[in-house]
Design an enzyme around this catalytic site. Structure first.
Site, short mmCIF file in Angstrom:
data_model
loop_
_atom_site.label_atom_id
_atom_site.label_comp_id
_atom_site.label_asym_id
_atom_site.label_seq_id
_atom_site.Cartn_x
_atom_site.Cartn_y
_atom_site.Cartn_z
N THR A 13 0.78 -1.28 -0.09
CA THR A 13 0.00 -0.11 -0.01
C THR A 13 0.72 1.26 -0.14
N GLY A 14 2.26 1.25 0.05
CA GLY A 14 3.03 2.36 0.07
C GLY A 14 3.37 2.56 -1.37
N ASP A 16 6.38 2.23 -3.38
CA ASP A 16 7.00 1.46 -4.03
C ASP A 16 6.02 0.22 -4.13
N ASP A 67 0.85 -8.16 8.78
CA ASP A 67 1.65 -7.23 9.53
C ASP A 67 2.93 -7.76 10.04
N SER A 93 8.91 4.22 7.43
CA SER A 93 9.98 4.60 6.49
C SER A 93 10.38 6.15 6.71
N TYR A 104 9.48 1.19 18.06
CA TYR A 104 8.40 0.90 17.11
C TYR A 104 9.11 0.66 15.71
N THR A 136 18.68 0.66 2.00
CA THR A 136 18.59 1.99 1.95
C THR A 136 19.90 2.68 1.89
N GLU A 138 20.46 5.38 3.46
CA GLU A 138 20.57 6.14 4.48
C GLU A 138 21.55 5.31 5.50
N TYR A 160 16.19 4.82 12.52
CA TYR A 160 15.86 4.14 11.12
C TYR A 160 16.89 3.33 10.51
N LYS A 164 17.57 -0.72 9.66
CA LYS A 164 17.61 -1.12 8.44
C LYS A 164 19.07 -1.91 8.30
P1 NAP Z 1 6.23 3.94 2.32
O1 NAP Z 1 5.35 4.45 1.19
O2 NAP Z 1 6.14 4.37 3.63
O3 NAP Z 1 5.41 2.43 2.50
C1 NAP Z 1 5.85 1.62 3.55
C2 NAP Z 1 4.77 0.56 3.47
O4 NAP Z 1 5.15 -0.34 4.49
C3 NAP Z 1 3.49 0.74 3.27
O5 NAP Z 1 2.66 -0.22 2.67
C4 NAP Z 1 3.07 0.54 4.92
O6 NAP Z 1 1.45 0.42 5.07
C5 NAP Z 1 4.00 -0.73 5.30
N1 NAP Z 1 4.06 -1.04 6.57
C6 NAP Z 1 4.33 -0.11 7.56
N2 NAP Z 1 4.36 -0.85 8.93
C7 NAP Z 1 3.94 -2.20 8.28
C8 NAP Z 1 3.87 -3.36 9.35
N3 NAP Z 1 4.03 -3.50 10.76
N4 NAP Z 1 3.48 -4.58 8.51
C9 NAP Z 1 3.36 -4.34 7.52
N5 NAP Z 1 3.51 -3.27 6.25
C10 NAP Z 1 3.74 -2.28 7.12
O7 NAP Z 1 7.56 3.59 1.88
P2 NAP Z 1 8.29 3.56 0.33
O8 NAP Z 1 8.74 5.04 0.05
O9 NAP Z 1 7.29 2.72 -0.42
O10 NAP Z 1 9.56 2.66 0.70
C11 NAP Z 1 9.46 1.28 0.64
C12 NAP Z 1 10.67 0.59 1.32
O11 NAP Z 1 11.78 1.12 0.88
C13 NAP Z 1 10.64 1.07 2.78
O12 NAP Z 1 10.95 -0.12 3.35
C14 NAP Z 1 11.63 2.10 2.85
O13 NAP Z 1 12.16 1.88 4.20
C15 NAP Z 1 12.54 1.50 1.69
N6 NAP Z 1 13.09 2.66 1.14
C16 NAP Z 1 12.47 3.76 0.45
C17 NAP Z 1 13.37 4.83 -0.13
C18 NAP Z 1 12.33 5.84 -0.84
O14 NAP Z 1 13.23 6.78 -1.26
N7 NAP Z 1 11.20 5.88 -1.07
C19 NAP Z 1 14.73 4.67 -0.40
C20 NAP Z 1 15.39 3.44 0.14
C21 NAP Z 1 14.61 2.65 0.88
P3 NAP Z 1 0.49 1.47 5.20
O15 NAP Z 1 0.38 1.93 4.00
O16 NAP Z 1 -0.67 0.80 5.97
O17 NAP Z 1 1.15 2.36 6.02
N1 GDD Z 2 10.65 15.16 5.41
C1 GDD Z 2 11.32 16.43 5.56
N2 GDD Z 2 10.47 17.51 5.94
N3 GDD Z 2 12.51 16.49 5.21
C2 GDD Z 2 13.08 17.65 5.26
C3 GDD Z 2 12.31 18.96 5.50
C4 GDD Z 2 10.90 18.71 5.92
O1 GDD Z 2 9.97 19.53 6.18
N4 GDD Z 2 12.87 19.86 5.37
C5 GDD Z 2 14.35 19.64 4.85
N5 GDD Z 2 14.35 18.19 4.77
C6 GDD Z 2 15.35 17.46 4.57
C7 GDD Z 2 15.86 16.36 5.32
O2 GDD Z 2 16.44 16.78 6.65
C8 GDD Z 2 16.64 15.31 4.71
O3 GDD Z 2 17.80 15.80 4.52
C9 GDD Z 2 16.08 15.50 3.05
O4 GDD Z 2 15.31 16.92 3.14
C10 GDD Z 2 15.11 14.40 2.62
O5 GDD Z 2 13.92 14.23 3.38
P1 GDD Z 2 13.19 13.00 3.34
O6 GDD Z 2 12.34 13.54 2.24
O7 GDD Z 2 12.28 12.74 4.58
O8 GDD Z 2 13.83 11.63 3.01
P2 GDD Z 2 14.96 10.93 3.73
O9 GDD Z 2 16.29 11.18 2.82
O10 GDD Z 2 15.14 11.33 4.97
O11 GDD Z 2 14.67 9.41 3.87
C11 GDD Z 2 13.93 8.92 2.53
O12 GDD Z 2 15.12 8.29 1.71
C12 GDD Z 2 15.69 7.16 2.51
C13 GDD Z 2 16.72 6.79 1.39
O13 GDD Z 2 18.11 7.72 1.31
C14 GDD Z 2 12.94 7.88 2.92
O14 GDD Z 2 12.42 7.50 1.64
C15 GDD Z 2 13.50 6.66 3.57
O15 GDD Z 2 12.71 5.51 3.86
C16 GDD Z 2 14.74 6.15 2.77
O16 GDD Z 2 15.35 5.07 3.40
#
Ligand code: NAP
Ligand code: GDD
Length: 357
Positions: A13-14, A16, A67, A93, A104, A136, A138, A160, A164
């Site tokens: 549901t997220g 990706d 879950d 995430s 959590y 990630t 991160e 986080y 990971k």
């Molecule tokens: P997202 O939009 O936050 O989606 C996270 C998904 O995990 C949602 O479907 C959420 O469900 C589900 N979830 C949360 N807690 C859960 C639980 N306890 N049991 C089962 N499902 C659960 O994240 P995303 O951006 O699609 O990212 C997908 C994955 O890639 C994550 O693991 C994230 O950490 C990782 N990642 C993301 C990025 C990025 O830039 N997007 C980069 C690197 C890694 P709900 O919809 O109910 O909340």
């Molecule tokens: N969220 C958020 N909100 N970030 C902000 C803001 C704000 O108001 N202002 C500045 N930022 C800066 C954060 O401090 C960070 O440096 C950057 O914007 C990106 O923030 P996010 O979009 O929250 O992403 P992230 O880089 O912390 O994490 C995402 O990418 C990771 C991969 O590198 C998430 O998708 C993680 O789940 C993922 O692992």
């Protein structure tokens, strides 16, 4: 006739999860997509992305509750569907939230993958299932060298990323100890129109859209953070490709291009026909509208820096070296930052009838 491959997507549901479900259905998989039990509907992104798929495709989709904090739900779904591929995309995430809810975050992001891998092992499915873990960039944290590849050491700076890293290590351990086909995609930031609204790109797009309508400013933290932003649609293709290798192996996925948060604000503003001038420094910095068709907007504060959006520790700069993915899997990102901005802005103007939470 050969049976279709079955893919289980945990966290469908997220952002990706929705793109990957669509991608695998188009590749003719049977997809078992999990959602969490919530008091309100949480499948809007999935519904939106699948709306262009024909009904035959939809017949290949089964949406089930699971879950990762609940071992029984994971074990039952694996046992019932016996998938060929399992994609664990579930996570708490949000990096900033992980400082507020570290326990959590560890339960979902570290113990969640442990529960899945153990269930695969205990059900005797280790030779049947290929497992993908959403790792990630991160993990590079307070980065030790540029750009970051599979060889760059990790140096995490958030709960986080610590959780990971546990999962990342575990994947390697289960691969080597139990011969499970398990790999981690070390993905750099990737965005899309259905990005959650508290991530910075979506917050900026939505915030500037609101500024145009009601002159309310968008409040942000660190404008100088640098990210390597790609499109989720491109990155889920790589998630699938990783499970088609002969031998399991981890890959870095990113574009190799850097953009600051400040530049992202400028790109979005420009795309909406606005320009801004930065004034002041640090937490007193503001972005003032300097050009707009609507003259009432000129001189108004579009962007305000607010202390509450800074993190206790920050990942200042990330930049991917995805050359291994290019050479071994023939993968290249197709969408650049201007196209990402364009797509996100167009989506905002279309006013979809759901809120991306
Ligand atoms: P997202 O939009 O936050 O989606 C996270 C998904 O995990 C949602 O479907 C959420 O469900 C589900 N979830 C949360 N807690 C859960 C639980 N306890 N049991 C089962 N499902 C659960 O994240 P995303 O951006 O699609 O990212 C997908 C994955 O890639 C994550 O693991 C994230 O950490 C990782 N990642 C993301 C990025 C990025 O830039 N997007 C980069 C690197 C890694 P709900 O919809 O109910 O909340
Ligand atoms: N969220 C958020 N909100 N970030 C902000 C803001 C704000 O108001 N202002 C500045 N930022 C800066 C954060 O401090 C960070 O440096 C950057 O914007 C990106 O923030 P996010 O979009 O929250 O992403 P992230 O880089 O912390 O994490 C995402 O990418 C990771 C991969 O590198 C998430 O998708 C993680 O789940 C993922 O692992």
């Amino acid at each position: 006739m050969k049976d279709k491959k079955v893919a289980l997507i945990i966290g469908s549901t997220g952002q990706d999860g929705a793109y990957l479900t669509s991608h695998l259905l188009k590749l003719d998989y049977k997809v078992v997509a999990t959602r969490r039990r919530t008091s309100m509907l949480n499948t809007q992104r999935l519904d939106w992305i699948l709306s262009d798929l024909k009904s035959e495709k939809e017949k290949n989709l089964s949406v089930e509750y699971a879950d990762v904090t609940d071992t029984l739900s994971i074990t039952k779904i694996l046992d019932k569907f016996l998938p060929d591929e399992v994609y664990n995309l579930s996570a708490q995430s949000h990096v900033a939230v992980s400082f507020e809810q570290p326990e959590y975050t560890a339960n979902v992001n570290a113990l969640g993958p442990l529960r899945i891998l153990e269930a695969i092992r205990m059900l005797g499915l280790r030779k049947k299932i290929k497992f993908y873990q959403a790792s990630t960039s991160e993990l590079f944290g307070n980065v030790l060298s540029w750009p970051q590849s599979e060889e760059t050491p990790f140096n995490v700076v958030s709960p986080y990323a610590a959780a990971k890293q546990f999962a990342h290590n575990l994947v390697k351990i289960y691969r080597e100890a139990y011969d499970i086909f398990a790999c981690s995609g070390i993905l750099f930031n990737h965005e899309s129109p259905i990005r959650g609204s508290n991530f910075v790109t979506k917050k900026i797009v939505r915030g500037i859209f609101e500024f145009q309508k009601s002159q309310t400013s968008v409040q942000l933290g660190n404008l100088d953070a640098i990210r390597d932003w790609g499109h989720a649609r491109d990155y889920v293709q790589m998630q699938h490709l990783m499970l088609q290798q002969k031998q399991p192996r981890d890959f870095v996925i990113g574009t190799g291009k850097e953009t600051t948060v400040r530049e992202f604000v400028e790109l979005v503003s420009h795309r909406m026909g606005l320009e801004l001038e930065w004034q002041g420094r640090g937490v007193k910095e503001v972005g003032v509208c300097s050009k707009a068709d609507n003259k009432n907007l000129i001189g108004k504060i579009m962007v305000k820096v607010d202390q509450q959006y800074f993190r206790p520790l920050e990942v200042e700069r990330l930049l991917a070296d995805a050359s291994l993915a290019r050479s071994k899997l023939n993968w290249m990102p197709e969408t650049n930052i201007t196209q990402i901005v364009d797509e996100m802005v167009r989506f905002e103007f279309k006013k979809p009838n759901f809120d991306v939470i």
